[in-house]
Design a protein around this motif. Sequence first.
Motif, PDB file in Angstrom:
ATOM      1  N   ASN A   1      -6.033  60.411  30.001  1.00 41.23           N
ATOM      2  CA  ASN A   1      -6.368  60.618  28.584  1.00 41.23           C
ATOM      3  C   ASN A   1      -6.391  62.071  28.727  1.00 41.23           C
ATOM      4  O   ASN A   1      -6.057  62.709  27.524  1.00 41.23           O
ATOM      5  CB  ASN A   1      -7.651  60.103  28.189  1.00 41.23           C
ATOM      6  N   GLU A   2      -6.778  62.814  29.604  1.00 37.77           N
ATOM      7  CA  GLU A   2      -6.968  64.242  29.425  1.00 37.77           C
ATOM      8  C   GLU A   2      -5.886  65.219  29.233  1.00 37.77           C
ATOM      9  O   GLU A   2      -5.787  66.470  28.811  1.00 37.77           O
ATOM     10  CB  GLU A   2      -8.174  64.927  30.505  1.00 37.77           C
ATOM     11  N   GLY A   3      -4.585  64.742  29.706  1.00 45.55           N
ATOM     12  CA  GLY A   3      -3.359  65.501  30.086  1.00 45.55           C
ATOM     13  C   GLY A   3      -3.452  66.279  31.258  1.00 45.55           C
ATOM     14  O   GLY A   3      -2.376  66.688  31.674  1.00 45.55           O
TER      15      GLY A   3
ATOM     16  N   ARG B   1      -0.547  65.179  33.460  1.00 42.64           N
ATOM     17  CA  ARG B   1       0.747  65.789  33.216  1.00 42.64           C
ATOM     18  C   ARG B   1       0.850  67.260  33.672  1.00 42.64           C
ATOM     19  O   ARG B   1       1.871  67.421  34.297  1.00 42.64           O
ATOM     20  CB  ARG B   1       0.861  66.017  31.628  1.00 42.64           C
TER      21      ARG B   1
ATOM     22  N   ILE C   1       3.262  60.131  24.689  1.00 40.06           N
ATOM     23  CA  ILE C   1       2.238  60.803  24.114  1.00 40.06           C
ATOM     24  C   ILE C   1       1.488  59.932  22.986  1.00 40.06           C
ATOM     25  O   ILE C   1       2.296  59.591  22.183  1.00 40.06           O
ATOM     26  CB  ILE C   1       2.566  61.872  23.655  1.00 40.06           C
ATOM     27  N   SER C   2       0.251  59.782  22.994  1.00 37.28           N
ATOM     28  CA  SER C   2      -0.475  59.046  22.070  1.00 37.28           C
ATOM     29  C   SER C   2      -1.691  59.574  21.553  1.00 37.28           C
ATOM     30  O   SER C   2      -2.805  59.722  21.948  1.00 37.28           O
ATOM     31  CB  SER C   2      -0.917  57.528  22.483  1.00 37.28           C
ATOM     32  N   GLY C   3      -1.167  60.667  20.548  1.00 35.76           N
ATOM     33  CA  GLY C   3      -2.384  61.429  20.152  1.00 35.76           C
ATOM     34  C   GLY C   3      -2.746  62.691  21.038  1.00 35.76           C
ATOM     35  O   GLY C   3      -2.225  62.781  21.925  1.00 35.76           O
ATOM     36  N   PRO C   4      -3.754  63.440  20.498  1.00 41.53           N
ATOM     37  CA  PRO C   4      -4.037  64.769  21.266  1.00 41.53           C
ATOM     38  C   PRO C   4      -4.955  64.170  22.440  1.00 41.53           C
ATOM     39  O   PRO C   4      -5.429  63.069  22.488  1.00 41.53           O
ATOM     40  CB  PRO C   4      -5.209  65.233  20.261  1.00 41.53           C
ATOM     41  N   SER C   5      -4.922  65.087  23.420  1.00 44.69           N
ATOM     42  CA  SER C   5      -5.733  64.940  24.682  1.00 44.69           C
ATOM     43  C   SER C   5      -7.101  64.918  24.358  1.00 44.69           C
ATOM     44  O   SER C   5      -7.567  65.259  23.387  1.00 44.69           O
ATOM     45  CB  SER C   5      -5.534  66.479  25.399  1.00 44.69           C
ATOM     46  N   ARG C   6      -7.845  63.880  25.224  1.00 42.26           N
ATOM     47  CA  ARG C   6      -8.967  63.540  24.741  1.00 42.26           C
ATOM     48  C   ARG C   6      -9.973  63.340  26.164  1.00 42.26           C
ATOM     49  O   ARG C   6      -9.182  63.075  27.126  1.00 42.26           O
ATOM     50  CB  ARG C   6      -9.382  62.541  23.777  1.00 42.26           C
TER      51      ARG C   6
ATOM     52  N   LEU D   1      -5.027  57.082  16.301  1.00 43.52           N
ATOM     53  CA  LEU D   1      -5.008  57.905  17.630  1.00 43.52           C
ATOM     54  C   LEU D   1      -5.588  59.536  17.231  1.00 43.52           C
ATOM     55  O   LEU D   1      -5.491  60.117  18.250  1.00 43.52           O
ATOM     56  CB  LEU D   1      -4.100  57.681  18.472  1.00 43.52           C
TER      57      LEU D   1
ATOM     58  N   ILE E   1      -3.894  52.145  23.895  1.00 38.94           N
ATOM     59  CA  ILE E   1      -2.793  52.802  24.720  1.00 38.94           C
ATOM     60  C   ILE E   1      -3.669  54.243  25.133  1.00 38.94           C
ATOM     61  O   ILE E   1      -4.471  54.671  24.385  1.00 38.94           O
ATOM     62  CB  ILE E   1      -1.577  52.915  24.123  1.00 38.94           C
ATOM     63  N   SER E   2      -3.500  54.723  26.421  1.00 36.24           N
ATOM     64  CA  SER E   2      -4.129  55.781  27.077  1.00 36.24           C
ATOM     65  C   SER E   2      -3.256  56.864  26.278  1.00 36.24           C
ATOM     66  O   SER E   2      -2.314  56.722  26.012  1.00 36.24           O
ATOM     67  CB  SER E   2      -4.219  56.000  28.412  1.00 36.24           C
ATOM     68  N   ASN E   3      -3.898  58.142  26.314  1.00 40.83           N
ATOM     69  CA  ASN E   3      -2.905  59.357  25.566  1.00 40.83           C
ATOM     70  C   ASN E   3      -1.860  59.522  26.218  1.00 40.83           C
ATOM     71  O   ASN E   3      -0.922  60.084  25.547  1.00 40.83           O
ATOM     72  CB  ASN E   3      -4.016  60.505  25.516  1.00 40.83           C
ATOM     73  N   TYR E   4      -1.862  59.429  27.740  1.00 39.26           N
ATOM     74  CA  TYR E   4      -0.743  59.954  28.263  1.00 39.26           C
ATOM     75  C   TYR E   4      -0.190  59.107  29.431  1.00 39.26           C
ATOM     76  O   TYR E   4      -1.190  58.731  30.129  1.00 39.26           O
ATOM     77  CB  TYR E   4      -1.064  61.405  28.965  1.00 39.26           C
ATOM     78  N   ILE E   5       1.066  58.608  29.239  1.00 37.12           N
ATOM     79  CA  ILE E   5       1.478  57.663  30.291  1.00 37.12           C
ATOM     80  C   ILE E   5       2.774  58.543  30.760  1.00 37.12           C
ATOM     81  O   ILE E   5       3.452  58.885  30.210  1.00 37.12           O
ATOM     82  CB  ILE E   5       1.805  56.316  29.808  1.00 37.12           C
TER      83      ILE E   5
ATOM     84  N   THR F   1       3.189  55.818  19.356  1.00 32.81           N
ATOM     85  CA  THR F   1       3.302  56.625  20.520  1.00 32.81           C
ATOM     86  C   THR F   1       4.863  57.483  20.512  1.00 32.81           C
ATOM     87  O   THR F   1       5.662  56.947  20.097  1.00 32.81           O
ATOM     88  CB  THR F   1       3.165  55.967  21.880  1.00 32.81           C
TER      89      THR F   1
END
Lengths: 218, 466
Positions: B219-221, B224, A186-191, A59, B265-269, A132
Amino acid sequence: MNARENILARIRARQAKSALTDAGEREAVRAHIAAHPQNPRPAATWDPVVRFREEALKLASTVDEVEALDAAPAAISRYLDAQRLSREAVCWEAFATLDWRAAGIVIAVRAAHESDLVGVTGTFCAIAETGTLMMLSGPQTPSAVSLLPETHIAIIDASRIVRGMEEAWELVRSERRVLPRAVNFISGPSRTADIEQTVTLGAHGPYRVHIVIVKNGL
Amino acid sequence: MQVASMHFKSRAREKLVNRNLQNALNKLQGNFVRGRAQRVAEMDNFEAIRDAASAIRDRVLDRLDVYLEEFERNATARGAEVHWAETHEDVNRIVCELARRHGVRKAVKSKSMVTEECALNDALEAAGIEVLETDLGEYILQLAKEPPSHIVAPVVHKTRDEVSDLFEEKHGTPRKTDIAELTREARERLRGHFISADMGISGANFAIAETGSTLIVTNEGNGRMVTTLPRVHVAITGIEKILPTLEDVATLMRLLPSHGTGQSISNYISVTTGVKGEREHDGPEHFHVILFDGGRTSLVGTELQPMLRCIRCGACMNHCPVYQSVGGHAYGWVYPGPMGSVLTPAYVGLEKALDLPNAATMCNQCGVVCPVKIPLPDLMRKLREQQFARKLKPWTERAAFGAWCWTAQRPAIYAAAAAIGARLLALMGGRDRLIHSIPLAGGWTASRDMPAPQGVTFRELYRRQR
């Protein structure tokens, strides 16, 4: 009749149910929720710590490992050096007493501001299946520290790397009883890949997520 | 959002010759389709997970009223305020009233297709409230004043050059062509707005009955930011988006990112419950959830109810040969592709979207990839039947179907007619055995020839050779 009653009445009428919900229906729904039965899930043929590391790297997180918590500041210092990042960081209360000064890092213990460049947090637990981090909001664990800075560094306890999201929820139920205001996975940096489907890191959240696994616990 | 689905054919024709769009759609096919296939292959019991997800969604829909009340009870207990909206006007009115009540001057939004249904931004602007889309794709579309063309990748139809031009013009900054630089420019533009906004508006991928929480996947944040920084958070969601338990969340999270973007998985849930605690440093002081009907109850208890299982992953459109050819704008409303071909007629009226249930090859790619097993081709066929029954199709088409139906029920007449037809078409084939034009089917032969039949029917051949 207001919107609420109209909507609920329409649903019941369309499903040919009596106008009033009977206690049995409500009980059945509550019993199902209280039992929260397990659903099928993929087999876990892996060691959680190994899997977590592999998935986190996929990720685009980076991962480091230290034996004990007091080695974390030096490890983080090496990371900041290698990446040529700011040595000023904002940090959760839990790590206030570590010897940051010896590692040459200036730490502020507070919620993050817009201008903070590095944020150091712990986690509630971590999920091996997907690499995660699970964060719970609270007075000692402000969400903004893992969100506003360009670099997020998470110190995690190897013994709190659980198999899947199911175990993570179970841990919240047993330790907290209720969900905090915010649970952030959180799963890795924002993208983003919105422009021409080209993956670009650091859309709105951190550009970098660096994870320090503490083998002997926090 | 204004409905333009009645212009499907003319719009589709334009899109087919738009080279930039065609390139973008090719890429989408590659990335999302390949990614999904990889993720599915990684799950050893994928079909069992898919069956479970479908059953979870049906469990909610079969007792939707009770689950909604349970969600409301638990959300309220944690300090959220739950509002109910029958129409998009209701949603817009409620949000504007909340903005007034809380003294809101600026709102930041994370991507929400429900608010596209409502055209919420127009309503807020009319009420004098500044509103900013913060998902990069949606931000670009807001600047360009265009609707999204895909529910997951809203700006898939635009090229990097178009974004470069747009940012140069609207931001008044030197033109940038690097995608990372364009992304950074949007990040820097929006950062201040996140901090200064009074209200965050989000959708909800799910609302969890067990805990009274709403959940968003990003994904972008930006999701959040929107749910953490402003002092008021408003989450708007369709009434069908309930999940019973946190275990069900775990199951659906194995399917939504994998089928949406091909990610494991997406970056942020982000799961949000109630309001900021007394000693907390961040989080909203007020949390409002709006449960929106907008035509959903009209599907409950009907043959179209399975459509309400939809989790808005977009896999059906990514795999659809029609969507892949014409893109999302041709469909003329919020939801494109196969799911849109069912939802648009259901939500805005069958008579306004006559072409959509017919814009399908019935290849069932959508049905095969749907993570919650919605039988999309069956539902489109049911809408076609409704069109016929409600006499919404032109009389010529109805007459032709009527004639076919009458003949098909009389085998002797059918056989005779078929024998004549086969001979006639064979004659029309001429020496090269290709038919270049057929009366009343000029559309079919305009771009290709039809191979001429042999001149006898299958039944004749069968009788001869038995």
